[in-house]
Design a protein around this motif. Structure first.
Motif, PDB file in Angstrom:
ATOM      1  N   PRO A   1      10.228   8.804  -5.452  1.00  0.00           N
ATOM      2  CA  PRO A   1       9.696   7.739  -4.603  1.00  0.00           C
ATOM      3  C   PRO A   1       9.306   6.513  -5.414  1.00  0.00           C
ATOM      4  O   PRO A   1       9.070   6.588  -6.621  1.00  0.00           O
ATOM      5  CB  PRO A   1       8.460   8.383  -3.975  1.00  0.00           C
ATOM      6  CG  PRO A   1       8.000   9.382  -5.002  1.00  0.00           C
ATOM      7  CD  PRO A   1       9.256   9.903  -5.647  1.00  0.00           C
ATOM      8  N   SER A   2       9.216   5.380  -4.733  1.00  0.00           N
ATOM      9  CA  SER A   2       8.677   4.175  -5.345  1.00  0.00           C
ATOM     10  C   SER A   2       7.171   4.353  -5.544  1.00  0.00           C
ATOM     11  O   SER A   2       6.546   5.210  -4.910  1.00  0.00           O
ATOM     12  CB  SER A   2       8.951   2.965  -4.458  1.00  0.00           C
ATOM     13  OG  SER A   2      10.337   2.732  -4.342  1.00  0.00           O
ATOM     14  N   PRO A   3       6.562   3.542  -6.403  1.00  0.00           N
ATOM     15  CA  PRO A   3       5.106   3.640  -6.583  1.00  0.00           C
ATOM     16  C   PRO A   3       4.356   3.106  -5.375  1.00  0.00           C
ATOM     17  O   PRO A   3       4.933   2.445  -4.504  1.00  0.00           O
ATOM     18  CB  PRO A   3       4.860   2.782  -7.826  1.00  0.00           C
ATOM     19  CG  PRO A   3       5.979   1.799  -7.827  1.00  0.00           C
ATOM     20  CD  PRO A   3       7.163   2.530  -7.282  1.00  0.00           C
ATOM     21  N   VAL A   4       3.068   3.372  -5.333  1.00  0.00           N
ATOM     22  CA  VAL A   4       2.221   2.826  -4.279  1.00  0.00           C
ATOM     23  C   VAL A   4       2.160   1.310  -4.444  1.00  0.00           C
ATOM     24  O   VAL A   4       2.087   0.785  -5.555  1.00  0.00           O
ATOM     25  CB  VAL A   4       0.811   3.438  -4.351  1.00  0.00           C
ATOM     26  CG1 VAL A   4      -0.141   2.747  -3.390  1.00  0.00           C
ATOM     27  CG2 VAL A   4       0.880   4.936  -4.037  1.00  0.00           C
ATOM     28  N   THR A   5       2.202   0.601  -3.332  1.00  0.00           N
ATOM     29  CA  THR A   5       2.247  -0.857  -3.373  1.00  0.00           C
ATOM     30  C   THR A   5       0.890  -1.445  -3.746  1.00  0.00           C
ATOM     31  O   THR A   5      -0.142  -0.754  -3.749  1.00  0.00           O
ATOM     32  CB  THR A   5       2.718  -1.417  -2.017  1.00  0.00           C
ATOM     33  OG1 THR A   5       3.077  -2.776  -2.163  1.00  0.00           O
ATOM     34  CG2 THR A   5       1.632  -1.285  -0.950  1.00  0.00           C
ATOM     35  N   ASP A   6       0.878  -2.746  -4.029  1.00  0.00           N
ATOM     36  CA  ASP A   6      -0.349  -3.428  -4.416  1.00  0.00           C
ATOM     37  C   ASP A   6      -1.247  -3.654  -3.202  1.00  0.00           C
ATOM     38  O   ASP A   6      -0.829  -3.532  -2.048  1.00  0.00           O
ATOM     39  CB  ASP A   6      -0.015  -4.769  -5.086  1.00  0.00           C
ATOM     40  CG  ASP A   6       0.745  -5.695  -4.148  1.00  0.00           C
ATOM     41  OD1 ASP A   6       0.109  -6.444  -3.389  1.00  0.00           O
ATOM     42  OD2 ASP A   6       2.003  -5.650  -4.170  1.00  0.00           O
ATOM     43  N   ASP A   7      -2.494  -4.025  -3.461  1.00  0.00           N
ATOM     44  CA  ASP A   7      -3.496  -4.172  -2.395  1.00  0.00           C
ATOM     45  C   ASP A   7      -3.115  -5.227  -1.374  1.00  0.00           C
ATOM     46  O   ASP A   7      -3.279  -5.030  -0.164  1.00  0.00           O
ATOM     47  CB  ASP A   7      -4.850  -4.527  -3.015  1.00  0.00           C
ATOM     48  CG  ASP A   7      -5.558  -3.314  -3.607  1.00  0.00           C
ATOM     49  OD1 ASP A   7      -5.130  -2.183  -3.318  1.00  0.00           O
ATOM     50  OD2 ASP A   7      -6.549  -3.501  -4.343  1.00  0.00           O
ATOM     51  N   ALA A   8      -2.629  -6.367  -1.831  1.00  0.00           N
ATOM     52  CA  ALA A   8      -2.328  -7.462  -0.906  1.00  0.00           C
ATOM     53  C   ALA A   8      -1.213  -7.075   0.054  1.00  0.00           C
ATOM     54  O   ALA A   8      -1.308  -7.320   1.267  1.00  0.00           O
ATOM     55  CB  ALA A   8      -1.953  -8.716  -1.690  1.00  0.00           C
ATOM     56  N   THR A   9      -0.165  -6.480  -0.495  1.00  0.00           N
ATOM     57  CA  THR A   9       0.945  -6.065   0.363  1.00  0.00           C
ATOM     58  C   THR A   9       0.488  -5.000   1.351  1.00  0.00           C
ATOM     59  O   THR A   9       0.847  -5.024   2.537  1.00  0.00           O
ATOM     60  CB  THR A   9       2.104  -5.535  -0.482  1.00  0.00           C
ATOM     61  OG1 THR A   9       2.531  -6.548  -1.400  1.00  0.00           O
ATOM     62  CG2 THR A   9       3.280  -5.124   0.381  1.00  0.00           C
ATOM     63  N   PHE A  10      -0.327  -4.056   0.855  1.00  0.00           N
ATOM     64  CA  PHE A  10      -0.835  -3.011   1.750  1.00  0.00           C
ATOM     65  C   PHE A  10      -1.647  -3.609   2.891  1.00  0.00           C
ATOM     66  O   PHE A  10      -1.471  -3.241   4.060  1.00  0.00           O
ATOM     67  CB  PHE A  10      -1.699  -2.021   0.977  1.00  0.00           C
ATOM     68  CG  PHE A  10      -2.586  -1.204   1.870  1.00  0.00           C
ATOM     69  CD1 PHE A  10      -2.079  -0.139   2.606  1.00  0.00           C
ATOM     70  CD2 PHE A  10      -3.938  -1.521   2.027  1.00  0.00           C
ATOM     71  CE1 PHE A  10      -2.879   0.589   3.467  1.00  0.00           C
ATOM     72  CE2 PHE A  10      -4.752  -0.792   2.884  1.00  0.00           C
ATOM     73  CZ  PHE A  10      -4.224   0.261   3.602  1.00  0.00           C
TER      74      PHE A  10
END
Length: 833
Positions: A355-364
């Motif tokens: 899987p891809s990594p967890v996204t950054d806070d802003a995108t989340f």
């Protein structure tokens, strides 16, 4: 819009997940050549290492498989050679098909190139004589296999070129009349079967619009010829009636570019079995991932994922699932946050797709606010979230959004559309608004889903006192009530079964009308307002009539026993009770799959409301776990929303890694999707600083708050807002179009909104206290919920510098208009990623 003769480019790079879709996944080499340890041959009919062939024209597909030291299983049918001892009893071709030659017993041995071998015994009975051919169970399936009775050929309404057959052979009696009795029986020649027009057409001997479908002498040709020669009798559909079919194997892990031979076994009501692989039909769920031949050979491609092969024979269906792994190692996988992550990662490990990594806070934050609340994060929310350092800030944000009025507004619009809350006439406005308010309140108060559905399906009274009655205003025909209820709340598309047996499912006309019987005692009386109705329960027996057989059918849920209900009971109450019991196999699974589609862009079963046996989930274990969790929570919709959003799976980056760019099924990354029409319009309004005005609604009403589809808006229409004319979420279009691009770039209406004196651009240009860097930062936080990159900030500053230096308010205002317009035309703005 371009001002001051300059070109404004806000970013020098495109977001690769949207602009290019990522690059193709690399091919992961197999670590070792497959060397079978034990070898196995089976038929699905063999007992104690033997099987029986009856009649000269019987056949049996052998399946040869090998297990290596790590317990991997591969199909080796075409890698084996077959030996028969003694000779003269059966023949075996290179594909592993056994056919009788003479009565007796023989041993068939499959020999692999490794030297391993395995054997099976076959007994041939009555090979010296021909068994009688039964028209319904042996001839009609040939027409289905050849496509003769398909909807595009002789099976369509009215037939083709003067010759009709029943659709997919569901009515053998009608087929017999068409073939043997119509036009004075000219299609058959019992005296000279080979000269029958039926065979001459099928073999292309005389001109045939459908081309050549048979070769002289092949098994299917011989079956039809022998039936004609024996007198072309109508046969008995109950002779060796098929009770079910089975496909072997039912699931198999298939390495890239490998193959798997399928065998289809018919189980008859009398307990007998027969190989029908030659006459079964095969259809792939994902044609770009694999191929399947007419004889059931599945050939895997190089793209990882799941592929299903739907197998039809007569009115029965079965499914083969092929799991196509990539085989890459999974390293540095985030620790699962709940059962969703555990089951997604379990499947990804099986496939070998990291899987891809967890996204950054802003995108989340932007992603979850759009998906849960149907809007962009406010400037204050974006700033607070970026400054919050607590480890649970994402969970708290999710909980807050799910409990907000914005969540209620957004999901009320979703349900209002698929519940057909359509204002087809202005006199219906009262009911439309009341129904929408009721849905919104149900979402806000978190009404349990079983109560929500029950209030709609069993709605009684007048729309003023019980607004869900409005649903029956749109689904005013019995067939609409049956089909919408099944599709919306059970995930079953049963429209086909109204006229004939469902071609892709096990449901018959009797199943359809047994479900219709639940609505048989519902009556209508005039409502308090013009065009409104009052729903009442009429006392009497609950039955529906099958229009083909004329039989009176009692109410029954799909796959359940018929119910005998007292005349005083409203059958719809019994329907709600059947639907909402924890044991119901459809109700909870349909809802969790629908919500999964909302958050991920595709369902575990896709389309999200087509949960038929022949359309299996890509992760069945996860679908079942979600349904069980939903039931255990007492059908808590907000809990389901937060459970999904709190998973790492939902929070993964949309940027593909080197392995998962081709993944479209297993949620190894977030799949970008365009903002819904209403959300996008509100987002544009938010960035422009000007609210769109809707006729008849208070100032400040957002697009997601509109109570029905009766508001004229070119923007909403162009970007795919549904008109609420069907129960299918597919009515909402997410496709891009030239009209959308032109509207965003050149629309006079949008420009007037952008250039309004009270808009954001005008306010920024006249703000004497403005800080240029802070202004740019706030613009990016408003549009994208993130800080601008240094190069973006420098580019905007440079673009505005001339106007700033000259102190020209008009030029500065035009410059801000350009910047804002450019922001809303970026892919980053238009997509949820």
């Amino acid at each position: 819009m371009i001002a001051m003769g300059k070109t404004l480019l806000l970013s020098s790079t495109f977001w690769v997940g949207i602009a290019t879709g990522g690059q193709a996944s690399p091919v992961v080499a197999d670590t070792a050549e497959f060397v079978p340890v034990p070898l196995q041959v089976e038929t699905g009919r063999d007992k104690d290492g033997r099987f029986v062939l009856e009649g000269h024209h019987s056949r049996q597909q052998l399946l040869v498989s090998g297990h290596n030291a790590t317990e991997d299983v591969r199909d080796l049918t075409r890698a084996a050679r077959f030996e028969v001892a003694p000779e003269g009893v059966v023949s075996v071709d290179a594909t592993g098909v056994v056919r009788p030659v003479d009565s007796g017993t023989a041993q068939v041995t499959a020999v692999h190139e490794s030297g391993l071998s395995t054997s099976i015994t076959v007994a041939v009975e009555v090979a010296e004589r021909e068994l009688p051919i039964n028209f319904p169970t042996q001839v009609v399936p040939i027409f289905t296999k050849l496509g003769c009775n398909a909807g595009g050929c002789h099976g369509k309404s009215g037939g083709q070129n003067g010759f009709a057959l029943s659709l997919l052979g569901f009515e053998p009696g009608e087929d017999y009349e068409y073939i043997a009795q119509e036009a004075r029986g000219r299609r058959l020649s019992v005296a000279s079967p080979e000269q029958s027009l039926l065979l001459l057409k099928a073999t292309g001997t005389v001109p045939h619009g459908g081309g050549r479908r048979l070769e002289v002498g092949e098994p299917s040709y011989e079956v039809i010829r022998r039936w004609i020669a024996s007198g072309a009798g109508p046969g008995d559909p109950n002779v060796r009636r098929v009770a079910s079919i089975e496909v072997l194997p039912d699931i198999r892990i298939m390495p890239r570019n490998s193959h798997q031979q399928l065998a289809v076994i018919a189980h008859y009501a009398d307990g007998a079995t027969e190989d029908v692989s030659e006459l079964a039909q095969y259809k792939l769920s994902e044609p770009d991932m694999a191929e399947v031949t007419e004889t059931g050979l599945v050939k895997a491609g190089s793209r990882p994922g799941d592929v299903a092969v739907m197998v039809n024979y007569q009115s029965h269906v079965s499914v083969f699932r092929g799991i196509l792994p990539l085989g890459a190692p999974l390293e540095s996988v985030p620790e699962p946050r709940n059962f969703v992550d555990e089951l997604v990662v379990k499947k990804l490990r099986l496939l070998g797709v990291p899987p891809s990594p967890v996204t950054d806070d802003a995108t989340f934050l932007r992603r979850v606010t759009v998906d849960v609340a149907g809007r962009l994060p406010t400037l204050e929310e974006a700033e607070q979230f970026s400054q919050d350092t607590s480890p649970d800030k994402r969970d708290r944000a999710i909980d807050g959004l799910a409990a907000s009025t914005d969540y209620a507004d957004f999901f009320a619009g979703k349900w209002s559309a698929i519940l057909r809350n359509q204002r087809s006439d202005e006199t219906l406005q009262r009911g439309n608004y009341a129904f929408h308010r009721w849905i919104r309140q149900a979402m806000y108060e978190n009404m349990p889903y079983d109560d929500f559905v029950g209030a709609i399906v069993a709605a009684t009274g007048e729309v003023g006192s019980h607004p869900p009655v409005a649903w029956y205003r749109q689904v005013d025909e019995l067939n609409e009530q049956v089909e919408d209820a099944a599709q919306l709340f059970l995930g079953l598309r049963i429209q086909c079964a109204r006229c004939h047996h469902h071609p892709l499912e096990k449901w018959s006309q009797d199943d359809y009308y047994a479900f219709a019987a639940f609505f048989s005692r519902m009556g209508r009386k005039p409502g308090l307002e013009p065009s409104e109705v009052r729903i009442v329960h009429q006392i009497g027996l609950a039955t529906a009539t099958n229009p083909k057989t004329g039989a009176a059918i009692q109410p029954a849920g799909f796959g359940s026993e018929a119910m005998e209900l007292p005349p005083t009971d409203d059958p719809r109450q019994a329907l709600v009770q059947w639907m909402t019991v924890p044991e119901n196999p459809f109700f909870a699974r349909a809802l969790v799959n629908r919500y999964w589609k909302h958050f991920f862009g595709r369902g575990l079963v896709d389309p999200e409301d087509d949960l038929r046996e022949t359309n299996p989930a890509t992760n069945p274990e996860l679908l079942d776990a979600l349904a069980a969790h939903f039931i255990q929570s007492d059908f808590d919709l907000q809990d389901l929303v937060t459970t999904i959003c709190k998973s790492n799976t939902y929070q993964l980056s949309s940027e593909p890694n080197e392995y998962n760019a081709d993944d479209r099924q297993n949620f190894s990354r977030f799949y970008p999707r365009r903002l819904q029409a209403e959300v996008l319009l509100d987002a544009v309004d938010s960035v422009f600083g000007q609210q769109t005005k809707f006729a008849g609604m208070p100032q400040g009403t957002r697009a997601v708050e509109l109570p029905d589809s009766g508001f004229d808006s070119y923007f909403l229409t162009a970007f795919g807002r549904p008109q609420a004319v069907s129960a299918c979420e597919c009515e909402r279009s997410g496709d891009a179009s030239l009209a959308q691009s032109l509207h965003l770039i050149n629309s006079d209406a949008l420009y007037r909104q952008l250039a309004a004196d009270t808009g954001r651009a005008a306010r920024l240009a006249t703000d004497t206290q403005r800080d240029g860097d802070q202004t740019i930062r706030q613009l990016y936080l408003t549009a994208f919920a993130r800080e601008p990159k240094q190069e973006e900030s420098e580019r905007v500053t440079s673009y505005l510098s001339e106007a700033v230096e000259k102190g020209d308010p008009a030029a500065l205002r035009a410059g801000y208009e350009d910047v804002i317009w450019a922001l809303v035309n970026t892919k980053e703005f238009l997509f949820n990623h």
